[in-house]
Structures are given as structure tokens and as C-alpha cells.
Design a protein around this motif. Structure first.
Motif, PDB file in Angstrom:
ATOM      1  N   THR A  68       0.849  -1.182   0.000  1.00  0.00           N
ATOM      2  CA  THR A  68       0.000   0.000   0.000  1.00  0.00           C
ATOM      3  C   THR A  68       0.889   1.239   0.000  1.00  0.00           C
ATOM      4  N   THR A  69       0.337   2.344  -0.448  1.00  0.00           N
ATOM      5  CA  THR A  69       1.143   3.566  -0.537  1.00  0.00           C
ATOM      6  C   THR A  69       0.511   4.682   0.274  1.00  0.00           C
ATOM      7  N   LYS A  70       1.361   5.507   0.820  1.00  0.00           N
ATOM      8  CA  LYS A  70       0.950   6.750   1.463  1.00  0.00           C
ATOM      9  C   LYS A  70       1.824   7.867   0.911  1.00  0.00           C
ATOM     10  N   LYS A  71       1.192   8.989   0.621  1.00  0.00           N
ATOM     11  CA  LYS A  71       1.920  10.078  -0.005  1.00  0.00           C
ATOM     12  C   LYS A  71       1.959  11.288   0.907  1.00  0.00           C
ATOM     13  N   LYS A  72       3.079  11.969   0.850  1.00  0.00           N
ATOM     14  CA  LYS A  72       3.277  13.140   1.695  1.00  0.00           C
ATOM     15  C   LYS A  72       3.996  14.199   0.861  1.00  0.00           C
ATOM     16  N   ALA A  73       3.510  15.436   0.958  1.00  0.00           N
ATOM     17  CA  ALA A  73       4.112  16.523   0.185  1.00  0.00           C
ATOM     18  C   ALA A  73       4.807  17.499   1.124  1.00  0.00           C
ATOM     19  N   ARG A  74       6.042  17.857   0.766  1.00  0.00           N
ATOM     20  CA  ARG A  74       6.792  18.854   1.543  1.00  0.00           C
ATOM     21  C   ARG A  74       6.907  20.132   0.702  1.00  0.00           C
ATOM     22  N   PRO A  75       6.217  21.208   1.076  1.00  0.00           N
ATOM     23  CA  PRO A  75       6.276  22.456   0.306  1.00  0.00           C
ATOM     24  C   PRO A  75       7.689  23.008   0.263  1.00  0.00           C
ATOM     25  N   GLU A 121       8.098  18.680  -2.849  1.00  0.00           N
ATOM     26  CA  GLU A 121       8.664  17.332  -2.999  1.00  0.00           C
ATOM     27  C   GLU A 121       7.613  16.320  -2.583  1.00  0.00           C
ATOM     28  N   LEU A 122       7.280  15.409  -3.477  1.00  0.00           N
ATOM     29  CA  LEU A 122       6.300  14.359  -3.203  1.00  0.00           C
ATOM     30  C   LEU A 122       7.023  13.105  -2.729  1.00  0.00           C
ATOM     31  N   GLU A 123       6.711  12.689  -1.538  1.00  0.00           N
ATOM     32  CA  GLU A 123       7.329  11.489  -0.963  1.00  0.00           C
ATOM     33  C   GLU A 123       6.286  10.378  -0.920  1.00  0.00           C
ATOM     34  N   VAL A 124       6.576   9.267  -1.592  1.00  0.00           N
ATOM     35  CA  VAL A 124       5.660   8.121  -1.657  1.00  0.00           C
ATOM     36  C   VAL A 124       6.263   6.995  -0.811  1.00  0.00           C
ATOM     37  N   ALA A 125       5.539   6.586   0.233  1.00  0.00           N
ATOM     38  CA  ALA A 125       6.001   5.503   1.109  1.00  0.00           C
ATOM     39  C   ALA A 125       5.218   4.237   0.772  1.00  0.00           C
ATOM     40  N   TYR A 126       5.948   3.142   0.446  1.00  0.00           N
ATOM     41  CA  TYR A 126       5.339   1.848   0.167  1.00  0.00           C
ATOM     42  C   TYR A 126       5.409   0.994   1.421  1.00  0.00           C
ATOM     43  N   MET A 127       4.239   0.494   1.847  1.00  0.00           N
ATOM     44  CA  MET A 127       4.185  -0.270   3.101  1.00  0.00           C
ATOM     45  C   MET A 127       3.618  -1.656   2.854  1.00  0.00           C
ATOM     46  N   ASN A 128       4.168  -2.628   3.620  1.00  0.00           N
ATOM     47  CA  ASN A 128       3.655  -3.989   3.520  1.00  0.00           C
ATOM     48  C   ASN A 128       2.401  -4.153   4.375  1.00  0.00           C
ATOM     49  N   GLU A 129       1.892  -5.385   4.434  1.00  0.00           N
ATOM     50  CA  GLU A 129       0.649  -5.621   5.176  1.00  0.00           C
ATOM     51  C   GLU A 129       0.809  -5.389   6.667  1.00  0.00           C
ATOM     52  N   ALA A 130       2.051  -5.472   7.174  1.00  0.00           N
ATOM     53  CA  ALA A 130       2.290  -5.230   8.599  1.00  0.00           C
ATOM     54  C   ALA A 130       2.407  -3.746   8.916  1.00  0.00           C
ATOM     55  N   GLY A 131       2.322  -2.911   7.894  1.00  0.00           N
ATOM     56  CA  GLY A 131       2.425  -1.475   8.117  1.00  0.00           C
ATOM     57  C   GLY A 131       3.847  -0.956   8.157  1.00  0.00           C
ATOM     58  N   GLU A 132       4.815  -1.800   7.782  1.00  0.00           N
ATOM     59  CA  GLU A 132       6.210  -1.387   7.802  1.00  0.00           C
ATOM     60  C   GLU A 132       6.590  -0.766   6.446  1.00  0.00           C
ATOM     61  N   VAL A 133       7.309   0.333   6.510  1.00  0.00           N
ATOM     62  CA  VAL A 133       7.754   0.999   5.285  1.00  0.00           C
ATOM     63  C   VAL A 133       8.901   0.205   4.670  1.00  0.00           C
ATOM     64  N   VAL A 134       8.709  -0.239   3.422  1.00  0.00           N
ATOM     65  CA  VAL A 134       9.734  -1.036   2.749  1.00  0.00           C
ATOM     66  C   VAL A 134      10.469  -0.243   1.675  1.00  0.00           C
ATOM     67  N   GLU A 146      10.077   6.729  -2.115  1.00  0.00           N
ATOM     68  CA  GLU A 146      10.493   7.436  -3.315  1.00  0.00           C
ATOM     69  C   GLU A 146      10.212   8.927  -3.139  1.00  0.00           C
ATOM     70  N   LYS A 147      11.137   9.772  -3.593  1.00  0.00           N
ATOM     71  CA  LYS A 147      10.963  11.214  -3.503  1.00  0.00           C
ATOM     72  C   LYS A 147      11.071  11.809  -4.909  1.00  0.00           C
ATOM     73  N   LYS A 148      10.086  12.636  -5.263  1.00  0.00           N
ATOM     74  CA  LYS A 148      10.068  13.227  -6.599  1.00  0.00           C
ATOM     75  C   LYS A 148       9.799  14.732  -6.483  1.00  0.00           C
ATOM     76  N   PRO A 149      10.609  15.561  -7.161  1.00  0.00           N
ATOM     77  CA  PRO A 149      10.329  16.997  -7.177  1.00  0.00           C
ATOM     78  C   PRO A 149       9.113  17.279  -8.066  1.00  0.00           C
ATOM     79  N   LYS A 150       8.193  18.103  -7.587  1.00  0.00           N
ATOM     80  CA  LYS A 150       6.976  18.435  -8.327  1.00  0.00           C
ATOM     81  C   LYS A 150       6.763  19.942  -8.298  1.00  0.00           C
ATOM     82  N   GLN A 151       5.830  20.404  -9.155  1.00  0.00           N
ATOM     83  CA  GLN A 151       5.448  21.818  -9.189  1.00  0.00           C
ATOM     84  C   GLN A 151       3.933  21.934  -9.281  1.00  0.00           C
ATOM     85  N   ASP A 152       3.410  22.902  -8.561  1.00  0.00           N
ATOM     86  CA  ASP A 152       2.004  23.245  -8.666  1.00  0.00           C
ATOM     87  C   ASP A 152       1.946  24.651  -9.285  1.00  0.00           C
ATOM     88  N   ILE A 153       1.376  24.769 -10.473  1.00  0.00           N
ATOM     89  CA  ILE A 153       1.346  26.038 -11.199  1.00  0.00           C
ATOM     90  C   ILE A 153      -0.027  26.685 -11.017  1.00  0.00           C
TER      91      ILE A 153
END
Length: 782
Positions: free
Chosen positions: A6-13, A30-43, A46-53
Motif C-alpha cells: 500500500t502507498t501513502k503520499k506526503k508533500a513537503r512544500p 517534494e512528493l514522498e511516496v512511502a510503500y508499506m507492507n501488510e504489517a504497516g512497515e515501510v519497505v 520514493e521522492k520526486k520533485p513536483k510543481q504546482d502552477i
């Protein structure tokens, strides 16, 4: 089959820029995507630079940039109200470029040139501040290095003592084993070794005699090297053990004793591995454990026969004698394996062969040497988490707790060390609490030999809420306090003072520890020795209102100590105690005037001078001083109020500092002298600051901000109208955004800013004026 993630996303302005060519505001994040297993542990992350225009309408010199900035904030979920100044600056940049005037001065642009005298004065001041900052940093690093060095020395000392104690115990166990070993009357000679080996091919009596003579040779360390090179010897012994292990216990004891002698020296371990002695030893243990269960059943039947009037005297005596021999055999087997377990890979193989359950079973036996050895082996294995799980699965805790009352110091010492290793597992901690170990351990504090390990174990137990609750119900908490006061070291031992800190966090335990006038004695000792951890104990106790009165007579001395102490750790705790002294009978105005606390407070409120934890406590002290209505004349200092306002504006991202700052502002507004300075000189900063936190996610911050604004509106009509208008704007903006989100404005990916959030009336507040929406009811925290 791959695991479902499962994924959870977090944005850092990030930076906010203006693009004149596209007539738009560019919001970098910066968009940070955390991939987690069924136990809820982050495995994976990924961090990607983004822009909101954010596209803009026509922008010109006559455009209301303030209103346009509000529009940009409402359109972008990555721009908060606290960043409005940066949005306005970006808009100014666009206007300047489009009007042909070039870029306006940015935040990084050089300031207007000062006169030479001003520049020189400013340079001297800057260098002075820089030197002071370097000096304080170097002093702090030196103190930290000294503390780390002392801790490492202490750890090394404990390790050396532990190893020495284990070697001493092993020597005592070996000596006890030698006393129980029957040595043949005939003296064995090394040159006759081949004859003794030949006996292993004869009758059972000859085999026992031959192994006894070989054992006699093995007991002398100088013979082992030559014997280890005798391939025939090891082949004959291993064959005999494999074929006759079920026929004679005396024979097996002799052979295992010979192998044990070799296992005592690491250089002979390869020889034992070559002939698979470890594997055969495990088979012997398995056989003897099964035999023991059968003998226990036989003893039970004999007991029933005796109760019915039958005679089983000879049979019972014979069975008990065999069980005693079996204890000796099992001791040799486990000691041999313990020696071989120096190699971690061999230890892992033993674990797979179920060594842990066998060792736990040994704790049900009565032979003290075997019990000590089993606990030593378990202690070694308990370093690895998987072994601890096996021990708990086999109910090791109830078996160990019963030995707390043992009179055998060796057994008690190794049991405490094993329990300490287990206590790092939460399940084991709960089991220890359930077994009622806390009162038993406290009763051991009078035995100095075990005091260090008892305190460490008690500290571990005090780290859980269940453990603290049990401590509070015991009658021995005062004994911990007595040990603190009776410590002969200048600073209270770490394990003892850490335990006291944990216990005094609960009111009932703190009240028990404070009995017999202990709290003032703690404070006096802490002030005399400068022990920051002991002062933390006092601070914990001072947070309970029933105990605050006991500190009233020391407030002046404590305040004086705060103005003189250099140690930052001690200063934080002293300030914490002082801030908890909220007795209205204290004359804070006199104390502040006598000790020139205005200069002291101002010094630590200067941005960059003190660490955040000290700044927080200084703000608390400022609020506490306001409890005295007469303190206005002392605190009515424009420099002090200015420094306070500046630090509040700078540190408002810190939730703890923000809460205390708004409360302190409320107290300052209640006093006429300080209220006048705050509103007249700094109202342009303070009032918008309070309004911006009027809808904060923390209910306490909202409440204090609301009350402070009420004071402002009551005493200043000029601000009253502006406050009412601003409150309406913020509330209306929040409602409109909530409606927009409800209509699908934020469907899809969930964005989370850093920091904890909580749901509040359909939307969330991140910081001043910032709204953040969620698609589900449960708020995810990163």
C-alpha cells in the motif's frame, strides 16, 4: 507471490517563485511516496520533485497583491497562510518584470548600504555573537564528549566485571564437578593411552575402566594436545558413545567428561566438530530428557503406593540416585555445548536442534550447578530476539522468578542477568509484572552484590505503564527515595536516578517518594551537587500540585541558581522546577527585581542564543512571573517584551513553544503595564499572530488565543473591529474551502504535510491559517 504493498503520499512544500512569462505562481514541492507492507512497515520510499502552477489573472501595478495572494493560497493546497509574505514577494517580482522595472529586491538581495560607523559597529557585534556561539558550541561538545567518554568507561568496567564474574562462576562449577568425580585408585599414564583405548572394544566393565583412565589423563591440560592428535582415540570414543549411550550412564558420563575437557579450549573445537561430538551430545540430551519424564512418572506411582501403605524404599532410592547421576551427565552435555557455542554459526545450529526448550526444562530440576549452567547458557542465547521468543513460548519467566528467593548467590546473580536481558522484550516485561516480581526485586536492594542489576531491572519495569501502576501500589517506593539520598557518590548512580525519574512521573508514586520530607532533601542535594538528573526527579515531583508547597521556601535560592548555572542540562531542569512553583503567595516581583531576572530572561530570549528547550522554559517562567500582579513594573521593559515577541514569531512552528507563548501572552495582557507595551509597540505583530491561531488544531491553543484576543478587544477599540473582521474572514475561508473539498476538490491522492494532524470539524489545521483535507476518517501520521 509478491507481497501486496500500500502507498501513502506526503508533500513537503518548497520554494515559491513567480513566472512572468507564464503569468503564474510556481509552487515547488517534494512528493514522498512511502510503500508499506501488510504489517504497516515501510519497505521503500520514493521522492520526486513536483510543481504546482497557479495561473494568475492580469497583473499590473494597480493590482491588489494582498487579495491576489489570498486567492493563490485558496487555489493551491501546498501554500499555507503562513507563507503569504512569500506569495506577495513572488507577485511583486512578476509585476516588476512585466512593468519593465526589473526584479525587486528579494530576500537574498543585499540590504541598503550602511554608513561606515554603522557597518563597523554591526560587524563588531556580529563577530562577538559568532565568537560567543562558537564558544558555547565548543563547550557543549566538550561536555558531551566527556559524558560519552565516562559512559564508555563505565560500560567497559561493567563488561569486565561481568566477564570476570562469569569466569569465576565457571571455575566454581568446574571445581564442584571435580569434587563429585570419582578418580580410579590406579594412576593413568599417557604412554599407556593405547591400552586404555583397546579396553573400549571389550566388556562393559572394561569400557568404563578404560574411559575412566582416559578421563584421568584428560583432566591434565598438558596432555590434551598430544591426545588430540590421536585419531584412534576419538574414533573409539565417538563409536562407543554412539553404540552404548543407552546401556550405561557411567560410561556416557566418562566419555562426555573427556569431550568436555577438550571443549574447554578453543583450539580443540575443530577436532570435536570433525567427529560430530556436538550432534551426538544433542542426541544424549534428548534421550535423557525422555528418560527423566518416565522416571518422574515412576516416582509419582511410588508416592501413591507409599500413601496406600506399600513399600518402595529401595526402588525410590535407586531412582533418585539415577536422577542425581543424570544431573551430572546433563551438566557435562550442556557445558560442552556452551563451550562450543563460542562460534555463532554453531549456536544457530543448536537453536535449530531445540536447545532452548531443553535448557528451559532444566530449570525444573533441583541440582544447583545444573541450574546455574542452564541460566548462563540461556543468558548467552537471550542476546538474539528469536531465542527470547522461544524462551517465552516455553514459559521461562515463571520458572526464573521462583529463584529470586534463592540463597545461592551464583544462581541469583545469573538469574538477574538473564531477566535483565529478557526485559528488553515487551512480552517478557508484561510476564514479569504478572508474576509479581517488583516487590521481590525491591527487597533485594539491601544486598549490595546484586543492587546494580536489580536497579537496572526495576528501571526496565518502570518504563511500562503497567509496571508504573504496580510500583504505585507497593509500599516500597520510599525505599527507592532513601537509596537516592543515601548514595555516597557525588552524582546519583544512573540506574537509580533513572528509576526515580520514571516513578515520580506518576502522582501516587511521587507522593509516596515525597514522604518523610524527602522532596526538599532531593532539591538541596541537587542544588549542592549540580546533578541535572536528580533535579529532573525534583521537577517531576513539582508537577504534582500537592507537592508544590514543599518547594516554596526554596524558590528564591532556585531562581538565584538559574541565573548563575552554566550547564544547559541543569538549567533546563532548574527552570522547569521554578516554572512549576505556581503558589500565589510567592512574591515574584521581589525575586525578579532582586536577582535582575529581566536581564537573565532577555539574554536567553535573544534568537540563536539558547537551545529550544531552554527557550521553552524561559517562556514558561515569564508566564509564571505574571502570577504576581505587582510584577508589571519589573517586566515592563521594552527590550524584554521585544525579545519575547521576536522569539515567539521565530519559534511558532514548535507546538510546545507555541502553546506556552500564547499562554504567556495572555498573562502579559492581563497586566496593565506589560499590556500597554505589547499592544502599542508590537501590536502589529502580536494581534495577527493571535488571530492566525484562532482556529488552530490544538484546542488549548485555540482557547488561549481566543481569551487573549478578548483582552485585546476589551482594552483597545482600534484593534477590536479589525479582530472581528479577521475572525470572520478566516472562518468564512475555512467554510468555503471545506465545501469545495466536499464537492470533490481534493479527490484522489492524499497529501500530508510534515507533523501530526488531527481531524477537526471536517477539516484539519496544519499551522496558522492552513487547511488540510482528508478523504477517509482515520488520519494517517508520518
Amino acid at each position: 507471490m509478491s507481497e501486496k504493498l500500500t502507498t501513502k503520499k506526503k508533500a513537503r512544500p518548497g520554494k515559491i517563485d513567480g513566472d512572468a512569462s507564464r503569468n503564474a505562481i510556481i509552487v515547488n514541492y517534494e512528493l514522498e511516496v512511502a510503500y508499506m507492507n501488510e504489517a504497516g512497515e515501510v519497505v521503500k520510499v520514493e521522492k520526486k520533485p513536483k510543481q504546482d502552477i497557479v495561473a494568475l489573472p492580469g497583473v499590473g501595478p494597480d493590482t491588489d497583491l494582498d487579495a491576489l495572494a489570498d486567492s493563490v493560497i485558496s487555489k493551491s493546497k501546498f501554500v499555507t497562510a503562513s507563507k503569504k509574505d512569500k506569495v506577495v514577494a513572488a507577485l511583486q517580482q512578476i509585476v516588476a518584470i512585466q512593468s519593465g522595472g526589473g526584479e525587486p529586491p528579494s530576500e537574498s538581495a543585499p540590504a541598503p548600504r550602511k554608513s561606515r560607523s554603522e557597518a563597523a559597529s554591526q560587524g563588531v557585534e556580529d563577530r562577538k555573537k559568532e565568537r560567543e556561539a562558537r564558544r558555547r558550541k565548543a563547550e557543549k561538545e566538550k561536555q558531551q564528549a566527556e559524558m560519552d567518554r565516562n559512559r564508555e568507561i563505565e560500560r567497559e568496567r561493567v563488561r569486565e566485571e561481568e566477564l570476570a564474574r562469569e569466569r569465576e562462576m565457571e571455575a566454581e562449577l568446574t571445581a564442584a564437578l571435580l569434587k563429585r568425580t570419582e578418580v580410579p585408585d590406579k594412576k593413568a599414564e599417557l604412554w599407556q593411552l593405547d591400552e586404555y583405548v583397546e579396553n573400549l572394544y571389550e566388556s562393559m566393565d572394561d569400557k568404563i575402566t578404560g574411559t575412566a583412565m582416559i578421563l584421568q589423563l584428560s583432566l591434565k591440560a598438558e596432555n590434551l594436545e598430544q591426545m588430540s592428535r590421536n585419531e584412534t582415540l576419538f574414533l573409539a570414543l565417538s563409536r562407543t558413545l554412539r553404540e552404548d549411550s543407552k546401556k550405561s550412564m557411567d560410561l556416557v558420563i566418562n566419555i562426555m567428561y573427556i569431550f568436555f575437557c577438550f571443549s574447554s579450549y578453543s583450539e580443540f573445537h575443530p577436532v570435536l566438530f570433525q567427529y560430530k561430538i556436538g550432534d551426538m551430545t544433542m542426541k544424549v540430551i534428548d534421550l535423557e530428557v525422555k528418560r527423566h519424564e518416565l522416571r518422574k512418572q515412576d516416582l509419582k506411582k511410588m508416592k501413591q503406593t507409599k500413601e496406600e501403605g506399600g513399600s518402595v524404599g529401595k526402588e525410590e532410592k535407586k531412582t533418585l540416585l539415577v536422577m542425581k547421576k543424570q544431573d551430572k551427565l546433563l551438566y557435562l552435555c550442556f557445558h560442552l555445548l556452551l563451550n562450543l557455542a563460542e562460534d555463532v554459526n554453531i549456536e544457530r545450529k543448536m537453536k535449530k536442534r531445540k536447545i532452548v526448550p531443553y535448557l528451559v526444562l532444566m530449570l525444573d530440576r533441583s541440582d544447583e550447578e545444573l541450574l546455574v549452567l542452564a541460566c548462563m547458557f540461556l543468558k548467552k542465547l537471550s542476546i538474539f530476539k528469536e531465542n527470547v521468543a522461544d524462551m517465552l513460548e516455553n514459559d521461562v519467566v515463571p520458572r526464573l522468578v521462583k529463584f529470586i528467593a534463592s540463597e545461592n548467590d551464583n544462581l541469583l546473580g545469573v538469574v538477574l542477568r538473564l531477566l535483565l536481558n529478557l526485559s528488553f522484550d515487551t512480552e517478557a516485561l508484561d510476564a514479569l509484572v504478572d508474576q509479581g516480581i517488583i516487590p521481590r526485586l525491591i527487597s533485594l536492594l539491601s544486598r549490595n552484590r546484586f543492587k546494580e542489576f536489580v536497579l537496572r531491572l526495576l528501571y526496565q519495569l518502570s518504563c511500562t505503564d503497567r509496571g508504573k501502576s504496580v510500583f504505585a501500589l507497593t509500599e516500597h517506593v520510599g525505599l527507592i527515595g532513601d537509596n537516592v539520598l543515601q548514595s555516597t557518590q557525588r552524582r546519583v548512580p544512573l540506574e537509580l536516578v533513572a528509576l526515580a525519574i520514571n516513578l515520580t512521573d506518576m502522582e501516587r508514586s511521587a507522593l509516596s517518594m515525597a514522604q518523610e520530607h524527602r522532596l526538599p532533601r532531593f532539591l538541596q542535594r541537587a542544588m549542592h551537587t549540580g546533578d541535572p538528573l536528580l533535579m529532573k526527579v525534583v521537577r517531576n515531583m513539582s508537577q504534582h500540585h500537592q507537592l508544590t508547597e514543599q518547594l516554596t521556601e526554596f524558590v528564591y535560592d532556585l531562581a538565584q541558581m538559574c541565573t548563575q548555572v552554566d550547564n544547559p542540562e541543569l538549567l533546563v531542569e532548574c527552570l522547569g522546577v521554578l516554572g512549576n512553583c505556581v503558589d500565589e503567595r510567592i512574591s515574584w516581583a521581589k525575586i525578579a527585581e532582586d536577582l535582575d531576572m529581566v536581564s537573565f530572561l532577555h539574554k536567553h530570549l535573544v534568537p540563536g542564543f539558547s537551545e529550544d528547550d531552554i527557550v521553552l522554559e524561559i517562556i514558561v517562567i515569564l508566564g509564571t512571573l505574571c502570577l504576581d500582579a505587582d510584577v508589571g513594573e519589573v517586566l515592563g521593559n521594552e527590550r524584554l517584551m521585544g525579545a519575547f515577541v521576536e522569539i515567539v514569531m521565530e519559534k511558532q512552528d514548535d507546538a510546545d513553544i507555541l502553546l506556552q507563548s500564547i499562554y504567556t501572552l495572555l498573562r502579559l495582557l492581563m497586566i496593565e503595564r506589560t499590556r500597554d507595551i505589547v499592544l502599542v509597540s508590537y501590536g502589529e505583530k502580536v494581534v495577527p499572530f493571535l488571530v492566525s491561531h484562532f482556529f488552530h488544531r490544538d484546542p488549548k491553543i485555540r482557547d488561549y488565543a481566543d481569551k487573549a484576543l478578548d483582552f485585546v478587544m476589551e482594552y483597545d477599540e482600534t484593534w477590536a473591529e479589525q479582530i472581528r473582521e479577521k475572525k470572520f474572514q478566516v472562518h468564512n475561508e475555512a467554510w468555503l474551502n471545506a465545501v469545495e473539498a466536499d464537492e470533490g476538490g481534493m479527490q484522489g491522492d492524499e497529501y500530508f504535510y510534515e507533523g501530526e494532524t488531527e481531524q477537526y470539524n471536517g477539516f484539519e489545521w496544519q499551522d496558522a491559517g492552513e487547511l488540510q483535507f482528508v478523504n477517509n476518517e482515520e488520519v494517517v501520521r508520518f
